[in-house]
Structures are given as structure tokens and as C-alpha cells.
Design a protein around this motif. Structure first.
Motif, PDB file in Angstrom:
ATOM      1  N   THR A 128       0.897  -1.514  -0.177  1.00 16.01           N
ATOM      2  CA  THR A 128      -0.255  -0.130  -0.178  1.00 16.01           C
ATOM      3  C   THR A 128       0.381   1.139   0.006  1.00 16.01           C
ATOM      4  OG1 THR A 128      -1.946  -1.114   1.072  1.00 16.01           O
ATOM      5  CG2 THR A 128      -1.496   1.066   1.555  1.00 16.01           C
ATOM      6  N   ASN A 129       0.134   1.955  -0.852  1.00 15.58           N
ATOM      7  CA  ASN A 129       0.713   3.402  -0.558  1.00 15.58           C
ATOM      8  C   ASN A 129       1.996   3.340  -0.668  1.00 15.58           C
ATOM      9  OD1 ASN A 129       1.615   5.739  -1.013  1.00 15.58           O
ATOM     10  ND2 ASN A 129       1.318   6.440   1.822  1.00 15.58           N
ATOM     11  N   GLU A 130       3.058   2.878  -1.341  1.00 12.66           N
ATOM     12  CA  GLU A 130       4.481   3.191  -2.647  1.00 12.66           C
ATOM     13  C   GLU A 130       4.867   4.447  -2.797  1.00 12.66           C
ATOM     14  OE1 GLU A 130       8.176   3.446  -4.587  1.00 12.66           O
ATOM     15  OE2 GLU A 130       6.085   3.540  -5.389  1.00 12.66           O
ATOM     16  N   GLU A 131       3.601   5.487  -3.996  1.00 11.86           N
ATOM     17  CA  GLU A 131       4.182   6.624  -3.495  1.00 11.86           C
ATOM     18  C   GLU A 131       4.220   7.652  -2.645  1.00 11.86           C
ATOM     19  OE1 GLU A 131       4.986   7.043  -6.717  1.00 11.86           O
ATOM     20  OE2 GLU A 131       4.221   4.583  -8.070  1.00 11.86           O
ATOM     21  N   GLY A 132       3.503   7.578  -1.988  1.00 12.46           N
ATOM     22  CA  GLY A 132       3.456   8.891  -1.174  1.00 12.46           C
ATOM     23  C   GLY A 132       3.498  10.195  -1.297  1.00 12.46           C
ATOM     24  N   THR A 133       2.632  10.365  -2.189  1.00 13.86           N
ATOM     25  CA  THR A 133       2.245  11.356  -3.318  1.00 13.86           C
ATOM     26  C   THR A 133       0.504  11.782  -2.371  1.00 13.86           C
ATOM     27  OG1 THR A 133       1.737  12.900  -5.458  1.00 13.86           O
ATOM     28  CG2 THR A 133       1.377  10.289  -4.903  1.00 13.86           C
ATOM     29  N   ARG A 134      -0.411  11.305  -2.482  1.00 16.25           N
ATOM     30  CA  ARG A 134      -1.450  11.576  -1.811  1.00 16.25           C
ATOM     31  C   ARG A 134      -0.984  11.806  -0.166  1.00 16.25           C
ATOM     32  NH1 ARG A 134      -7.850   8.830  -1.371  1.00 16.25           N
ATOM     33  NH2 ARG A 134      -8.156  10.103  -0.336  1.00 16.25           N
ATOM     34  N   PHE A 135      -0.222  10.478   0.445  1.00 18.61           N
ATOM     35  CA  PHE A 135      -0.352  10.419   1.475  1.00 18.61           C
ATOM     36  C   PHE A 135       1.121  10.555   1.710  1.00 18.61           C
ATOM     37  CE2 PHE A 135      -4.450   9.240   1.557  1.00 18.61           C
ATOM     38  CZ  PHE A 135      -5.433   9.447   2.099  1.00 18.61           C
ATOM     39  N   ALA A 136       1.534  11.990   1.886  1.00 21.67           N
ATOM     40  CA  ALA A 136       3.652  11.234   2.467  1.00 21.67           C
ATOM     41  C   ALA A 136       3.883  10.610   4.303  1.00 21.67           C
ATOM     42  CB  ALA A 136       3.498  12.068   2.403  1.00 21.67           C
ATOM     43  N   PRO A 137       4.658   9.668   4.535  1.00 17.61           N
ATOM     44  CA  PRO A 137       5.806   9.385   3.005  1.00 17.61           C
ATOM     45  C   PRO A 137       4.836   8.857   2.346  1.00 17.61           C
ATOM     46  CG  PRO A 137       6.251   8.555   5.251  1.00 17.61           C
ATOM     47  CD  PRO A 137       4.541   8.973   5.782  1.00 17.61           C
ATOM     48  N   ALA A 138       6.197   8.630   1.717  1.00 15.32           N
ATOM     49  CA  ALA A 138       6.227   6.631   0.975  1.00 15.32           C
ATOM     50  C   ALA A 138       6.075   5.842   1.463  1.00 15.32           C
ATOM     51  CB  ALA A 138       7.102   7.340  -0.277  1.00 15.32           C
ATOM     52  N   MET A 139       6.206   4.671   0.727  1.00 18.13           N
ATOM     53  CA  MET A 139       6.605   3.173   0.839  1.00 18.13           C
ATOM     54  C   MET A 139       5.747   2.876   2.818  1.00 18.13           C
ATOM     55  SD  MET A 139      10.164   4.082  -0.164  1.00 18.13           S
ATOM     56  CE  MET A 139      11.168   3.556   1.138  1.00 18.13           C
ATOM     57  N   MET A 140       4.698   3.639   2.643  1.00 19.37           N
ATOM     58  CA  MET A 140       4.072   3.048   3.860  1.00 19.37           C
ATOM     59  C   MET A 140       3.410   2.306   4.362  1.00 19.37           C
ATOM     60  SD  MET A 140       1.324   6.232   4.829  1.00 19.37           S
ATOM     61  CE  MET A 140       1.224   7.495   4.867  1.00 19.37           C
ATOM     62  N   GLY A 141       3.179   0.764   3.490  1.00 26.57           N
ATOM     63  CA  GLY A 141       2.974  -0.228   4.043  1.00 26.57           C
ATOM     64  C   GLY A 141       4.118  -1.475   4.044  1.00 26.57           C
ATOM     65  N   SER A 142       5.269  -1.065   3.161  1.00 28.02           N
ATOM     66  CA  SER A 142       6.487  -2.194   3.774  1.00 28.02           C
ATOM     67  C   SER A 142       6.476  -1.571   4.570  1.00 28.02           C
ATOM     68  CB  SER A 142       6.432  -2.340   2.599  1.00 28.02           C
ATOM     69  OG  SER A 142       7.514  -0.661   1.836  1.00 28.02           O
ATOM     70  N   GLY A 143       6.042  -0.307   5.188  1.00 28.80           N
ATOM     71  CA  GLY A 143       7.286   0.411   6.095  1.00 28.80           C
ATOM     72  C   GLY A 143       6.991  -0.084   7.545  1.00 28.80           C
ATOM     73  N   VAL A 144       5.750  -0.075   7.222  1.00 28.95           N
ATOM     74  CA  VAL A 144       4.713  -0.715   8.915  1.00 28.95           C
ATOM     75  C   VAL A 144       5.103  -2.298   9.128  1.00 28.95           C
ATOM     76  CG1 VAL A 144       2.802  -0.997  10.526  1.00 28.95           C
ATOM     77  CG2 VAL A 144       2.960   0.966   8.942  1.00 28.95           C
TER      78      VAL A 144
END
Ligand SMILES: [Zn+2]
Length: 413
Positions: A128-144
Motif C-alpha cells: 500500500t502507498n508506495e508513492e507517498g504522493t497523496r499521503f506522505a511519506p512514501a512506502m507506508m505499507g512495507s514500512g509498517v
């Protein structure tokens, strides 16, 4: 058939990519599939339908990450993971991210068609949300999932319309019940377009990045004094936009000044009140610094900060600087990178050792699992734009390399 002769179905891969490109298609030939938008939901629904068609066990976690698992002979051995992301930039391209997910799907379809039993499970993933353009930062799914970002903080992130990430995730029906928590991973492969001009310039087909540059994001707020532009003389103005303009050029000059391998960019700027007859009194701009050499990136920022303070002082415009995001440079696993090169060679595909200038979910994954990426050329080096393009033959070639990387890892005991 000998396993070495196994090939993916290039036509089927193309069809899958074309089907996905219809979702959020833009008039200019690109796609707009912003994270957690209705288009994102549509793409997810279709992806899950395809996962079920090849009997994968589908799992969705509390970040909306989607996993499809194909069992191995062993239930104890850690799985091989393969995937990327399906969200896009606003007016983005038809290949960024989605190639890695559809490539992985094609790999699993091929393995399935040929009835190959692997020792280890293989898990396909859409982060989910790799781009980070609508919601910052990027790479949220893999980050969590990898334990590097905090879920509750991210749930509260808002887009420009004030919508919350957590609520949007629920709205599209993708707030899954499983904790977003990593399990042991034997190997992670991510297949992606290069998004730069290097492979095309070097006339190489497969890129084998040794890792990803560090990524440092800053937010800069400059204050000025608003006034009527007509009656206010030029001398004594505190024009926040003029201060920002000088800063933008400092950022652009920074890499040449520092030497070494580095890029620095101001990509976003907000000017207030943004009226032709009012001297700007507030500007918000972003700074993005990337380098393979982290020390260089840090000293570049120190240098820039001093320049910014100088400009702000001279123009009488108070400045506030925030460090928004820092991700260290990411070396990939040598053994897996070599595997990408070796397989490319067996296929007779010219390959190139390089560094990725773009961040990817592989950044976080490489911190918890042996990781490698496979790049294919971007025509004209263009990406994050509607004209983003990659030759179908190249898409097929990269997916063949991915197939054999995944197979080799999944057959390891
Ligand atoms: Zn991407």
C-alpha cells in the motif's frame, strides 16, 4: 520440459498490464491511481480476482497490503516474496510499480501452469502507498510491515482534502484484519522499470542494482511581509517568494558544488496568498536530496542550511526547516544481485550493474530480508509522467529473469 527452458507468457503479461492500465487511465496515455482512491480499490479488486483464479491464499493486513500465497512442500521454511505496488503518481505512468506486481503474477501463473512444486511457499505482494504522493511519506505499507514506520501515526496522515489515511483505507474496504507484521522471508525480489536513462544509454536490457541511494526529505517554510505591490517600494520588501527563488537555485547548484554522486531537487512549492498584487508572505517548499554516499548527503544539507539562513537573513524573511524523512542508503544482497546478473547472462540479455536513484519497497524489505531488484529500460528515461513507457519485449525479458530468480530461491532448502 527442462526447468531452465521455462518461460513466462509475454502476451499474457501484456494483457494483464493493459487491463490494469484501463483503471484510472488518463487522456494522455498514463494512469492516475492514487493510493486508496476508487481506482486503487478497482485495481485491488481485479488483482484479488486474479489471485483467486490461480488458487492463491489471499491475505489482507491492517495497512491494506495484499498477499497471495502459493504453498511449498515445506510449511516450515520461510517463503520467497515477490511484488511491488499498484498505486501511481497523479498523471503517472502505466508501468511504475504495476509491472512488478503483474510480473510477479505472471511468474506465479507460469509456475502454476507447469505444475511445479517448490520447496518454499511463494508469496506475491502489493504494498500500500508506495508513492507517498497523496499521503506522505512514501512506502507506508512495507514500512509498517517491516516495523520501520508506526501504523497509528500513518492512519492519521491527511491528504490535501483533509481525508485521513485510516478512514480512506476503511472506506475502500481494504483495512484487513491481519496485523501488518513481518514474518521471516527467505528472499524478496522486486521487478521494476528503471525510471532513468542509464540502461537505454548503455544499451543494456537488464539492470541489476546493487542497492538504492539514501533519500532525505526536508520541508522549508519562509515568511515574508504581505503588502500591496503598487504602493510598496522595492527597497525594504520582505518577499518570501524571492527568498524561496534563491533557495531553489541553491538546491539545484548543490550537487555540482559537493561533487560526488548526488541529486537535489525542489519539486513542490506553495506560495501564499498567491495573488498577483500582493507581496508573498509565506512559501512552503520541499527539498529532496539523494546519494549513494550518505555522509555526502548529510554534509550537503548542512551546507544548504547555512545558505538558506543567509538568504533568509538578508531578505528579512524568517525561515523554519523540518527534516521530514530520512532513509539510509540500501545495499542489496550480493548473492541475489549476482543471481539476477547470472540469469540475465544465461538468457543472453545484456545486463548492467547500477544503483537505483528511486526509492522502492525493496528499501524497507532489504532491512529485514535478502533482497534484489530487476530493472528494465524506461524509454527516454521518463517516469512518473503519462508518456512513461517500456517495450513489451523488455517487460517479457525482465519477467523471465524474475521467474528464474524466484524459482531458484523457492527451490532452495
Ligand atoms: Zn514504483
Amino acid at each position: 520440459m527442462h526447468r531452465e527452458n521455462l518461460r513466462i507468457d509475454g502476451k499474457r503479461l501484456r494483457t494483464a498490464l493493459e487491463e490494469m492500465a484501463k483503471i484510472g487511465a488518463t487522456p494522455g496515455g498514463g494512469v492516475q491511481r492514487l493510493t486508496l482512491s476508487d481506482e486503487d480499490k478497482q485495481a485491488r479488486d481485479l488483482f484479488i480476482k486474479w489471485l483467486h483464479e490461480i488458487d492463491l491464499e489471499v491475505m489482507i493486513d491492517e495497512m491494506g497490503n495484499i498477499f497471495g500465497k502459493r504453498a511449498g512442500k515445506s510449511t516450515k521454511l520461510p517463503p520467497v516474496m515477490v511484488g511491488s505496488h499498484m498505486d501511481s503518481q497523479p498523471k503517472g505512468g502505466r508501468f511504475d510499480g504495476i509491472l512488478g506486481v503483474m510480473g510477479a503474477l505472471e511468474v506465479l501463473r507460469t509456475i502454476n501452469d507447469n505444475g511445479i512444486e517448490t520447496e518454499r511457499p511463494i508469496i506475491i505482494v502489493d504494498w500500500t502507498n508506495e508513492e507517498g504522493t497523496r499521503f506522505a511519506p512514501a512506502m507506508m505499507g512495507s514500512g509498517v510491515w517491516t516495523g520501520k514506520l508506526d501504523k497509528d501515526w500513518l492512519y492519521g496522515r491527511i491528504d490535501i482534502h483533509g481525508k485521513r489515511f485510516g478512514e480512506e483505507l476503511e472506506r475502500i474496504g481494504y483495512k484487513g484484519g491481519r496485523p501488518a507484521k513481518r514474518w521471516p522471508v527467505h528472499a524478496y525480489y522486486e521487478y521494476h522499470i528503471e525510471q532513468g536513462p542509464v540502461l537505454e544509454r548503455e544499451k543494456k536490457l537488464i539492470g541489476a542494482p546493487k542497492g538504492i541511494v539514501c533519500l532525505h526529505w526536508y520541508d522549508i517554510y519562509v515568511e515574508g511581509t504581505a503588502n500591496q505591490v503598487g504602493p510598496t517600494p522595492m527597497e525594504g520588501r520582505n518577499d518570501a517568494l524571492c527568498a524561496a527563488a534563491e533557495m531553489v537555485l541553491k538546491v539545484n547548484e548543490l550537487p555540482a558544488k559537493m561533487g560526488g554522486n548526488m541529486v537535489a531537487t525542489v519539486g513542490e512549492i506553495h506560495n501564499f496568498p498567491n495573488s498577483r498584487n500582493i507581496i508573498p508572505d509565506r512559501v512552503h517548499l520541499t527539498v529532496d536530496i539523494r546519494s549513494w554516499d550518505e555522509g555526502l548527503a548529510v554534509s550537503a544539507w548542512e551546507d544548504l542550511k547555512a545558505d538558506f539562513e543567509g538568504i533568509a537573513g538578508r531578505r528579512g524573511c524568517p525561515i523554519r526547516m523540518e527534516e521530514t524523512w530520512r532513509v539510509g542508503h540500501t545495499p542489496f544482497e550480493d548473492r541475489l544481485v549476482k543471481r539476477v546478473v547470472d540469469i540475465a547472462e544465461q538468457f543472453g540479455y545484456p545486463s548492467h550493474s547500477m544503483v537505483s536513484g528511486a526509492g522502492h519497497d525493496a528499501t524497507y524489505m532489504s532491512q529485514v530480508a535478502p533482497t534484489a531488484m530487476i530493472f528494465v529500460p524506461s524509454i527516454g528515461g521518463r517516469s512518473h509522467v503519462e508518456v512513461e513507457n517500456t517495450r513489451w519485449d523488455d517487460c517479457e525479458a525482465g519477467a523471465n529473469v524474475l521467474l528464474h530468480c524466484v524459482l531458484q530461491s523457492a527451490l532452495e532448502v
